[in-house]
Design an enzyme around this catalytic site. Sequence first.
Site, mmCIF file in Angstrom:
data_model
loop_
_atom_site.group_PDB
_atom_site.id
_atom_site.type_symbol
_atom_site.label_atom_id
_atom_site.label_comp_id
_atom_site.label_asym_id
_atom_site.label_seq_id
_atom_site.Cartn_x
_atom_site.Cartn_y
_atom_site.Cartn_z
ATOM 1 N N THR A 186 0.872 -1.172 0.000
ATOM 2 C CA THR A 186 0.000 0.000 0.000
ATOM 3 C C THR A 186 0.909 1.221 0.000
ATOM 4 O O THR A 186 2.071 1.123 0.388
ATOM 5 C CB THR A 186 -0.882 0.033 1.260
ATOM 6 N N GLU A 331 -5.559 -4.028 -0.892
ATOM 7 C CA GLU A 331 -5.963 -5.151 -0.044
ATOM 8 C C GLU A 331 -7.102 -5.973 -0.653
ATOM 9 O O GLU A 331 -7.429 -7.039 -0.148
ATOM 10 C CB GLU A 331 -6.420 -4.614 1.320
ATOM 11 N N LYS A 440 -14.962 15.805 11.954
ATOM 12 C CA LYS A 440 -15.891 15.547 13.053
ATOM 13 C C LYS A 440 -16.225 16.872 13.726
ATOM 14 O O LYS A 440 -15.442 17.399 14.499
ATOM 15 C CB LYS A 440 -15.283 14.547 14.039
ATOM 16 N N TRP A 445 -20.554 14.106 11.365
ATOM 17 C CA TRP A 445 -19.454 13.910 10.424
ATOM 18 C C TRP A 445 -19.726 14.720 9.171
ATOM 19 O O TRP A 445 -20.830 14.670 8.624
ATOM 20 C CB TRP A 445 -19.340 12.423 10.037
#
Length: 543
Positions: A186, A331, A440, A445
């Site tokens: 990654t 992944e 936040k 959110w």
Amino acid sequence: MIQGLMQQQPLMISSIIEFAERWYPDVEVVSRTVEGPIHRCTYKELGKRARRLADSLKSLGISAGDSVGTLAWNGYRHLELYYGVSGSGAVLHTVNPRLFSEQLSYVINHANDKVMFADLTFVPLLEALADQLPNIEHYVIMTDREHMPETTLNSVICYEDLIKSGDPDYQWPVFDENSASSICYTSGTTGNPKGVVYSHRSTLIHTIASSIPNGLNLSGSDSVLLVVPQFHVNSWGVSYAAPMNGCKLVLPGPAMDGSSIHDLLESEKCTLSLAVPTIWMMLTGFLRESGKKLPHMKRVVIGGSAVPEAMIRCFEQEYDVQVIHAWGMTETSPLGTLNFLMPHLQELDYEAQMPIKLTQGKSIFGVDIRIVDDNNNPLAHDGIAFGRLQAKGHWVTSGYLGDEDNKAVGSDGWFDTGDVATINPDGYMMITDRTKDVIKSGGEWISSIEIENLAVGHPAIAEAAVIAIPHPKWDERPLVVAVIADGQEIDKTKLLSHLAESLAKWQIPDDVVFVDELPHGATGKLNKLKLREDFSDYKFPTT
Ligand code: ADP
């Protein structure tokens, strides 16, 4: 239980090239080379060269399970390595040359690469790094004798010399399909890059599933321009899927500007191409300036980051090319979801389809997804509830290389993607943020991606990033950092009132800062970690 009476054959990556060699022998692989000219060969020729390569790995001391690195652009020799290395039982580690140099030495050492295959372009990079690569025993330069460079590297071998001595009739070994076939890291926007280890089995199943009509919809009639780098998540699986489907495969080498990409799309009559949005920005910019068209293209697969609405409209309405928006990650091999309209949505008019086209699409068979709250409770598929996106399936990682604690996957077997998403009642998933990028504010959110998309929807904005800035009352509030498009003018008030047209009052950013450019990471994505560092001393005018 009664046992089935069907043949058991381990799923081997070598079987793909063996199939293409036998049943699509004359289909071409066309490469723009680092040396300059266009190179053409067939699957028959490529299959033989992959066998020669597999056989000659022995002379480099490589045996089953050893890791072999590559630092290379998309080209026929890199494709030969995909098959020759994995097919021999060794493990192919495609290194992303855009990583920072400390990350490069980290991943090469962490994967324990014994031999490094490199394009001419990357010889200087390796020379600078060689001191920190104690495990590399040989450097193989992916060129012919004529183009071999002067170099300070030790134990340097010419690729064409190496494979000349290999046996073109080498027989591919058959072994446990769960053996490691390749490793991708990654990009490590937080901490060190993490190694994802694919197996022959996961790769074969991913390749078959990705080819179906609700996947990449590949067939022998396709000529595929593979712009996604072969060093990025196994080139989204297309280096395997193209030969499996008898597609002509076109590999652009290092030239990814709009004009070079257009040249290949036209000369090789490409019907399909795949890349991240940044590449398509360059192509559509070139098309607008040059007035050129895309006469052969039928579909374009775009993923890696969200596709802007303007890009979907441009391809579909101006050039009659269908956009397939896809989501995935290293992944997940990478394919997780793809956007295809179900029949009742096809009946809607184009404007009503647009909100669905902007989603990342539906799960394909083989990988399941869900959204959960912070206590791992699954959330409703109502298109409103948003939570952590998790994935599970045949080609989803079960743990990172060298991570004995196996923190990647929960006890219930779900892998946490780090994305935040909604899923609507028809199953269309929409990424609303990365967990670490969401803002936040006062217990609510705010999606940074939503504001970024709205900002770039303004014609005067070329690129925008939204980050959280600490706030004494609300915890965090959004800040827009934007790049003004060439020849355009805009100020903070105008941009904020444009955003206010589509956002609730509490979602409107507290400030805008204009910059000349935004930082990007190794895969071309916005590097928000760096941006947050750059703005760590920033204070809102009102606080
Ligand atoms: P890296 O993790 O190295 O940046 P990946 O390709 O593995 O590279 O990145 C995966 C991440 O990219 C996903 O978790 C998601 O956040 C983002 N991503 C991928 N495709 C899309 C998409 N179509 N829309 C929005 N975000 C996407």
